[in-house]
Design an enzyme around this catalytic site. Structure first.
Site, PDB file in Angstrom:
ATOM      1  N   GLU A 293       0.888  -1.162   0.000  1.00  0.00           N
ATOM      2  CA  GLU A 293       0.000   0.000   0.000  1.00  0.00           C
ATOM      3  C   GLU A 293       0.924   1.209   0.000  1.00  0.00           C
ATOM      4  OE1 GLU A 293      -1.484   3.296   1.006  1.00  0.00           O
ATOM      5  OE2 GLU A 293      -1.521   2.369   2.996  1.00  0.00           O
ATOM      6  N   CYS A 327      -2.182   8.237   4.503  1.00  0.00           N
ATOM      7  CA  CYS A 327      -2.240   7.995   3.063  1.00  0.00           C
ATOM      8  C   CYS A 327      -3.651   8.205   2.538  1.00  0.00           C
ATOM      9  CB  CYS A 327      -1.732   6.599   2.727  1.00  0.00           C
ATOM     10  SG  CYS A 327      -2.341   5.307   3.798  1.00  0.00           S
TER      11      CYS A 327
END
Length: 542
Positions: A293, A327
């Site tokens: 990720e 994020c």
């Protein structure tokens, strides 16, 4: 020997405590903060279950008070990487002999330790070394990590129960073996829960792990390791090292027993690792699993029918909680011209009430960014914006690093939807707004979809259901986690499996069975209960 089919406790999300004035949890975390601040610690690596020191020390400092030293960690070198690999491989045969329920019991106990006696400690460590306010620490290092541990056990049992059809006289079954070799877990600074989940999810499925956390998260990583050891994790199952990234990768990605990498971090680093793995592909015993990720440029798309208060709150929270160092943080917003004056007023009113400072002062909503490198990168975007003709800074824009790495929540308004801060991940408290003509909603959806290389999170805010439907369809590839009338942050384990595509990663959905499936290698077994005794088929008869 097991003679029953066991059922683990049903996974339930951990309750988020309030830390209200006068509460026990508030007093407990205040005490833990004082203890940490008054004690200088020295943290070893853990290889083969043993504390390992090198004599080469690195300092651990609060980002909001960088003159204060919380302690030191022992820096590792190539020998420690090789030793960690050896320890993982040596412990593998023993760990694979543990039944699934024995493995589950260890991680379920770890969850209970975090929920109880270690809750204040893990939160205080995260508040100090990662500069999170108490609420951000609670939802991360306590609740989300507890949820990962509990729900992963449930997902594991569901996965094992996924079995094929068996016709008459045949018994078909599938077993989910751990990968051959060891797994490499690389974890970021910004979420203690991710730091705990990446090594433990692979270990739960029977793998052994080499774990390298970010240097800025070592302080709370040690609390996680302490919890796992108290929970009964056997020596060598997870090996914690503090070694330079390039050196570590060079050794691990050339090892024939490298079986997979579980990563959260930057897109550039992940792509570099993928390239290295590809170059070494012929030397591995098995094709490695690559799970990552890698960031986002997350959007809030607002329709002319949206509620102004909902929009403003989504932006104030989504863009600036934890200084935008998520994020999933809202970093670009598309506001229709009919709503912009009211949205602007409400958001600026919110920002005027934000207090910024240390995490020990619970009245501070904003704290420091993680380190000097991040501070310099984020402020360079702000300085460039100040010099650019078609953008305007309407809030914030000030910063200093005298006591800590403090950057004011900053809002940039641009007339150019392709301006740099609309496209690039900044990873800080900077929100860029593009005001679009209220009659061009559909055209603006195309801009949202095509502006960024990322595809992690995003949201649509609208009262008009047709607009929600249109946005959900046109932006179906723009976000792996899509929110309707909400900020694009705050995914909960068991409720919103997390991950994105494009440059945001492999979308293997942490917090779901999909992620655990990556850490096993399935073997299909067919048992013929009435095997034939003659090769001749009926069609051969004349």
């Amino acid at each position: 020997m097991s003679n029953a089919i066991f059922t683990p406790p049903i996974a339930i999300n951990e309750n988020v405590l309030s830390y209200a004035k006068g509460s026990k949890e508030r007093a407990d975390v205040k005490t833990a903060l004082k203890t940490f601040k008054s004690t200088t610690v020295e943290y070893p690596m853990y290889i083969g279950g043993k504390p390992i020191t090198s004599g080469k020390l690195g300092a651990m400092r609060p980002p909001h008070e960088h003159h204060h030293v919380l302690g030191h960690f022992h820096k590792g070198d190539a020998s420690h990487v090789n030793n960690a690999i050896d320890a993982a491989l040596q412990s593998k045969s023993n760990w694979e002999l543990y039944t699934w329920e024995e493995r589950a019991a260890i991680f379920l106990k770890a969850a209970e330790l975090l929920a109880g006696p270690y809750r204040a400690k893990i939160n205080a460590a995260t508040m100090l070394c990662q500069s999170k306010n108490v609420f951000q620490a609670e939802i991360d290092s306590a609740c989300e990590l507890i949820d990962f541990l509990r729900f992963n056990v449930q997902y594991m049992t569901e996965l094992y129960q996924d079995q094929p059809f068996s016709p008459k006289a045949t018994w078909n079954r599938v077993e989910y073996r751990p990968l051959e070799g060891f797994v490499f877990a690389i974890t970021p600074f910004n979420f203690t829960a991710i730091a705990g989940n990446l090594p433990t999810s692979a270990a739960l499925m029977g793998n052994t792990v080499v774990w390298k956390p970010a240097n800025t998260q070592i302080y709370s990583a040690n609390v996680i390791m302490e919890v796992l050891m108290e929970a009964g994790l056997p020596a060598g199952v997870i090996n914690l090292i503090y070694t330079p990234g390039p050196l570590t990768g060079d050794i691990i990605f050339k090892h024939p027993d490298f079986a997979g990498v579980h990563f959260t971090g930057s897109t550039g680093v992940f792509q570099g690792m993928w390239k290295a793995i590809g170059q070494n592909i012929a030397g591995y015993k098995s094709y490695p699993r690559i799970v990552g990720e890698t960031g986002g440029k997350d959007f809030v798309m607002v329709h002319p029918s949206a509620d102004v208060e909902i929009v403003a709150t989504a932006l104030s929270r989504g863009a600036f909680e934890y200084q935008g160092q998520k994020c999933s943080a809202a970093s670009r917003a598309y506001i229709p011209s009919n709503l912009w004056p009211a949205v602007k007023e409400r958001v600026l009113d919110d920002l005027a009430t934000f207090k910024m400072g240390t995490t020990e002062d619970f009245s501070n909503f904003i704290n420091a960014v993680i380190d000097e490198k991040a501070f310099d990168t984020i402020t360079s975007y702000i300085e460039e914006a100040k010099k650019t003709s078609d953008v305007e800074i309407i809030a914030g824009g000030h910063y200093d690093n005298i006591e800590g790495y403090f950057i004011e929540p900053t809002i940039i308004v641009t007339k150019n939807p392709s301006y740099r801060t609309m496209c690039e991940e900044i990873f800080g408290p900077v929100l860029t707004v593009y005001v679009y003509n209220e009659s061009q909603f559909e055209e603006t959806l195309d801009i949202v979809n095509n502006t960024s290389v990322y595809s992690l999170t995003g949201s649509i805010i609208a009262q008009d259901r047709a607009a929600v439907r249109m946005a959900s369809h046109k932006l179906r590839n723009a976000a792996g986690n899509f929110y309707i009338n909400d900020k694009p942050t705050g995914a909960v384990v068991g409720q919103q499996p997390f991950g994105g595509a494009r440059a945001s990663g492999t979308n293997d959905k942490a917090g779901s069975a999909l992620n655990l499936l990556r850490w096993v290698s399935a073997r299909t077994i067919k048992e013929n209960l009435l095997p034939p005794k003659d090769y001749r088929y009926p069609f051969l008869e004349e």
